[in-house]
Scaffold this motif. Structure first.
Motif, PDB file in Angstrom:
ATOM      1  N   THR A  46      35.978  36.704  30.294  1.00 55.80           N
ATOM      2  CA  THR A  46      36.009  35.420  31.176  1.00 55.80           C
ATOM      3  C   THR A  46      36.661  35.882  32.987  1.00 55.80           C
ATOM      4  OG1 THR A  46      38.519  36.017  31.027  1.00 55.80           O
ATOM      5  CG2 THR A  46      37.436  34.721  29.079  1.00 55.80           C
ATOM      6  N   GLY A  47      35.842  37.465  32.738  1.00 53.00           N
ATOM      7  CA  GLY A  47      36.624  38.106  34.596  1.00 53.00           C
ATOM      8  C   GLY A  47      37.549  37.644  34.689  1.00 53.00           C
ATOM      9  N   HIS A  48      38.647  38.067  33.355  1.00 51.46           N
ATOM     10  CA  HIS A  48      39.931  38.294  34.248  1.00 51.46           C
ATOM     11  C   HIS A  48      40.449  39.585  34.076  1.00 51.46           C
ATOM     12  CE1 HIS A  48      39.443  33.455  34.522  1.00 51.46           C
ATOM     13  NE2 HIS A  48      41.221  33.972  34.404  1.00 51.46           N
ATOM     14  N   ASP A  49      39.936  40.482  34.897  1.00 50.85           N
ATOM     15  CA  ASP A  49      40.611  41.973  35.036  1.00 50.85           C
ATOM     16  C   ASP A  49      42.180  42.132  35.225  1.00 50.85           C
ATOM     17  OD1 ASP A  49      40.067  44.502  34.693  1.00 50.85           O
ATOM     18  OD2 ASP A  49      39.497  44.512  36.867  1.00 50.85           O
ATOM     19  N   GLN A  50      42.592  42.935  33.518  1.00 53.13           N
ATOM     20  CA  GLN A  50      43.896  43.122  34.045  1.00 53.13           C
ATOM     21  C   GLN A  50      44.768  44.577  34.870  1.00 53.13           C
ATOM     22  OE1 GLN A  50      45.204  42.204  30.273  1.00 53.13           O
ATOM     23  NE2 GLN A  50      45.001  40.292  30.512  1.00 53.13           N
ATOM     24  N   HIS A  51      43.218  45.202  34.786  1.00 51.22           N
ATOM     25  CA  HIS A  51      43.281  46.447  35.639  1.00 51.22           C
ATOM     26  C   HIS A  51      44.237  46.612  36.972  1.00 51.22           C
ATOM     27  CE1 HIS A  51      43.657  50.593  35.732  1.00 51.22           C
ATOM     28  NE2 HIS A  51      42.448  50.649  36.558  1.00 51.22           N
ATOM     29  N   HIS A  52      44.900  47.024  37.396  1.00 56.28           N
ATOM     30  CA  HIS A  52      45.407  46.666  38.345  1.00 56.28           C
ATOM     31  C   HIS A  52      45.814  48.367  38.766  1.00 56.28           C
ATOM     32  CE1 HIS A  52      44.831  42.357  39.495  1.00 56.28           C
ATOM     33  NE2 HIS A  52      45.367  42.439  37.671  1.00 56.28           N
ATOM     34  N   THR A  53      45.459  49.185  39.750  1.00 54.61           N
ATOM     35  CA  THR A  53      45.406  50.117  40.280  1.00 54.61           C
ATOM     36  C   THR A  53      46.835  50.376  41.508  1.00 54.61           C
ATOM     37  OG1 THR A  53      44.111  50.829  41.799  1.00 54.61           O
ATOM     38  CG2 THR A  53      43.342  51.752  40.043  1.00 54.61           C
ATOM     39  N   ARG A  54      47.523  51.144  41.360  1.00 57.58           N
ATOM     40  CA  ARG A  54      48.332  50.550  42.311  1.00 57.58           C
ATOM     41  C   ARG A  54      48.242  51.682  43.642  1.00 57.58           C
ATOM     42  NH1 ARG A  54      53.817  53.026  38.550  1.00 57.58           N
ATOM     43  NH2 ARG A  54      53.240  51.393  37.329  1.00 57.58           N
ATOM     44  N   SER A  55      49.078  51.643  44.967  1.00 60.98           N
ATOM     45  CA  SER A  55      48.399  51.378  46.299  1.00 60.98           C
ATOM     46  C   SER A  55      49.777  51.649  47.434  1.00 60.98           C
ATOM     47  CB  SER A  55      47.526  50.943  46.784  1.00 60.98           C
ATOM     48  OG  SER A  55      48.015  50.091  47.079  1.00 60.98           O
ATOM     49  N   ASN A  56      50.121  53.149  47.394  1.00 62.84           N
ATOM     50  CA  ASN A  56      50.823  52.605  48.593  1.00 62.84           C
ATOM     51  C   ASN A  56      51.093  52.253  49.704  1.00 62.84           C
ATOM     52  OD1 ASN A  56      49.291  54.533  49.957  1.00 62.84           O
ATOM     53  ND2 ASN A  56      50.464  56.670  49.099  1.00 62.84           N
ATOM     54  N   ARG A  57      51.849  51.984  50.619  1.00 59.55           N
ATOM     55  CA  ARG A  57      51.828  51.764  51.287  1.00 59.55           C
ATOM     56  C   ARG A  57      51.062  52.492  53.038  1.00 59.55           C
ATOM     57  NH1 ARG A  57      58.367  50.263  52.982  1.00 59.55           N
ATOM     58  NH2 ARG A  57      58.432  48.936  51.133  1.00 59.55           N
ATOM     59  N   LEU A  58      51.056  53.513  53.021  1.00 53.48           N
ATOM     60  CA  LEU A  58      50.235  54.321  53.741  1.00 53.48           C
ATOM     61  C   LEU A  58      48.755  53.444  53.880  1.00 53.48           C
ATOM     62  CD1 LEU A  58      49.989  56.524  55.876  1.00 53.48           C
ATOM     63  CD2 LEU A  58      49.858  58.049  53.930  1.00 53.48           C
ATOM     64  N   GLU A  59      48.185  53.422  52.130  1.00 56.38           N
ATOM     65  CA  GLU A  59      46.797  53.156  51.565  1.00 56.38           C
ATOM     66  C   GLU A  59      46.899  51.756  52.329  1.00 56.38           C
ATOM     67  OE1 GLU A  59      46.357  53.276  47.838  1.00 56.38           O
ATOM     68  OE2 GLU A  59      46.196  55.709  47.601  1.00 56.38           O
ATOM     69  N   HIS A  60      48.060  51.280  52.051  1.00 55.44           N
ATOM     70  CA  HIS A  60      48.121  49.587  52.633  1.00 55.44           C
ATOM     71  C   HIS A  60      47.552  49.864  54.314  1.00 55.44           C
ATOM     72  CE1 HIS A  60      48.530  46.969  49.444  1.00 55.44           C
ATOM     73  NE2 HIS A  60      49.445  47.775  48.652  1.00 55.44           N
ATOM     74  N   LEU A  61      48.322  50.339  55.077  1.00 51.92           N
ATOM     75  CA  LEU A  61      48.494  50.697  56.121  1.00 51.92           C
ATOM     76  C   LEU A  61      46.888  51.324  56.718  1.00 51.92           C
ATOM     77  CD1 LEU A  61      49.921  50.478  59.127  1.00 51.92           C
ATOM     78  CD2 LEU A  61      50.286  52.819  58.798  1.00 51.92           C
TER      79      LEU A  61
END
Length: 67
Positions: A46-61
């Motif tokens: 259905t295209g609803h991928d439930q796999h989400h990897t975590r990322s920290n604040r440094l990666e977001h920045l």
């Protein structure tokens, strides 16, 4: 591997066995694994991928600085 175990715990609640005796527990684990695979196949189809990897604040920045 840990993500798969965590997903199995969240989706099927296999932290504690519902039954006693090893054959019944094996059956419960096999059915839980089958249910998890069906859930993953449905999400894939259905295209609803439930796999989400975590990322920290440094990666977001770093992502915001490069974008």
């Amino acid at each position: 591997m840990e993500g798969t175990i965590n997903q199995a715990l969240d989706m099927t609640g296999i932290r504690r066995a519902r039954y006693r005796r090893l054959p019944k527990v094996r059956l419960q684990h096999a059915l839980s694994a089958t249910a998890l695979n069906v859930i993953r196949l449905d999400a894939y189809w259905t295209g609803h991928d439930q796999h989400h990897t975590r990322s920290n604040r440094l990666e977001h920045l770093a992502y915001r600085l490069t974008a």
